[in-house]
Design an enzyme around this catalytic site. Structure first.
Site, short mmCIF file in Angstrom:
data_model
loop_
_atom_site.label_atom_id
_atom_site.label_comp_id
_atom_site.label_asym_id
_atom_site.label_seq_id
_atom_site.Cartn_x
_atom_site.Cartn_y
_atom_site.Cartn_z
CG ASP A 107 -5.29 -15.33 103.84
OD1 ASP A 107 -6.39 -15.19 104.47
OD2 ASP A 107 -4.83 -16.16 103.46
CG HIS A 111 0.37 -14.42 103.22
ND1 HIS A 111 0.89 -15.82 103.47
CD2 HIS A 111 -0.91 -14.85 102.54
CE1 HIS A 111 0.11 -16.73 102.90
NE2 HIS A 111 -1.16 -16.14 102.38
CG ASP A 122 -2.28 -18.84 104.85
OD1 ASP A 122 -2.08 -19.90 105.55
OD2 ASP A 122 -2.47 -18.60 103.63
CG ASN A 162 -2.73 -23.03 102.99
OD1 ASN A 162 -3.07 -21.89 103.15
ND2 ASN A 162 -2.34 -23.19 101.71
CG HIS A 163 1.09 -20.34 103.35
ND1 HIS A 163 2.21 -20.43 102.42
CD2 HIS A 163 -0.04 -20.29 102.68
CE1 HIS A 163 1.72 -20.14 101.38
NE2 HIS A 163 0.41 -20.08 101.26
CG HIS A 186 -7.24 -20.97 101.12
ND1 HIS A 186 -5.98 -21.23 101.40
CD2 HIS A 186 -7.74 -21.97 100.47
CE1 HIS A 186 -5.76 -22.40 100.65
NE2 HIS A 186 -6.90 -22.91 100.26
#
Length: 284
Positions: free
Chosen positions: A19, A21, A48, A74-75, A186
């Site tokens: 991820d 981010h 993500d 999911n983000h 995740h």
């Protein structure tokens, strides 16, 4: 199509990253350390790309690059819903979970980039490497990879089933059938973690931890291992010790982690799983 399949890379190397981010600088540093060549190599992302990092827009735009192949996280799902509705509960939920980068780059720019990136963010990808196949999803694969097209999106994007401990305190190490291995993100782990043939690669770049990049061939070679330590940024040789094998990692076996470990990690007991509940207000 929920799952996009990629043939072998016959001219370069394939990598998978955890991820991101919004940690664009960390990602570029990791790619530089492995001499990533955008004309020959391929980068696969477990989702993500956005939220919790100021460079989220730049990371999201990577989905448009011909050498970068991400799955939806999911983000991204939260951001898509919030940007489409423009307010209300979906917007508030996104903001509580790291969506404030949108005010740095502008709502319209974020919406435009997300709309352009969305067609390039399937729920799953499959990579062929020689005679082996590696799956990529964001959160949790089905027990049978052959059911990837029928698996609910909520499971692929949100599930933390493997971190629910059984009565004996063990995590779920059920192997996924129909594929050699699967890489997911995740759930933040202190170091890359094998559960069965599923490799968890989110080492907390957004929470003061590391961004981990691993070569596809090395992942597939390491499937028998039950644990996998991170390699320091300086590339020093370390030994991957587990109950089933001992392997030296060096520059030819590529697992790069950039940054420092976070105190946030996978739940250590049943009582801690509430912080990872998708019914709550804060999601990782």
């Amino acid at each position: 199509m929920r799952c996009i399949r990629h043939g072998p890379n016959r001219i370069g190397r394939d990598y998978v990253v955890g991820d991101v981010h919004g940690q664009y600088a960390q990602l570029m540093e990791a790619l530089e350390r492995v001499d990533f060549d955008v004309a020959r190599d391929r980068l696969f992302c477990v989702g993500d790309l956005v939220d919790r990092g100021e460079a989220s827009l730049a990371c999201l735009a990577l989905a448009l690059e011909p050498w970068c192949f991400a799955v939806m996280g999911n983000h991204e799902q939260m951001a898509i819903t919030a940007l489409a509705e423009g307010g209300g509960m979906a917007w508030d939920l996104w903001q509580r979970n790291g969506g404030n980068w949108v005010f740095l780059d502008g709502v319209e720019e974020a919406r435009s980039t997300m709309n352009a990136a969305c067609p390039h963010l399937p729920l799953a990808r499959e990579i062929v490497a020689g005679q082996r196949r590696l799956g990529v999803v964001h959160a949790d694969p089905p027990d049978d990879w052959g059911q990837i097209e029928q698996t609910p999106a909520e499971h692929l994007l949100w599930s933390r089933r493997r971190f629910r401990r059984d009565s004996g305190g063990s995590l779920d190490s059920t192997r996924v059938e129909g594929v050699d291995a699967v890489v997911v993100g995740h759930t933040i782990v202190e170091a890359p973690l094998w559960l069965g043939n599923v490799l968890h690669l989110d080492t907390g770049a957004c929470a003061g931890g590391r961004l981990t990049l691993a070569a596809v061939d090395d992942i597939l070679d390491a499937i028998p291992c039950t644990t996998w330590p991170a390699v320091p940024v300086d590339g020093r040789r370390v030994v991957a010790a587990s109950s089933s094998c001992h392997r030296p990692w060096n520059r030819r076996r590529t697992l790069w982690s950039v940054g420092r470990f976070s105190h946030r990690c996978a739940p250590s007991g049943p009582g801690e799983e509430k912080k990872f509940s998708m019914k709550g207000e804060l999601f990782w």
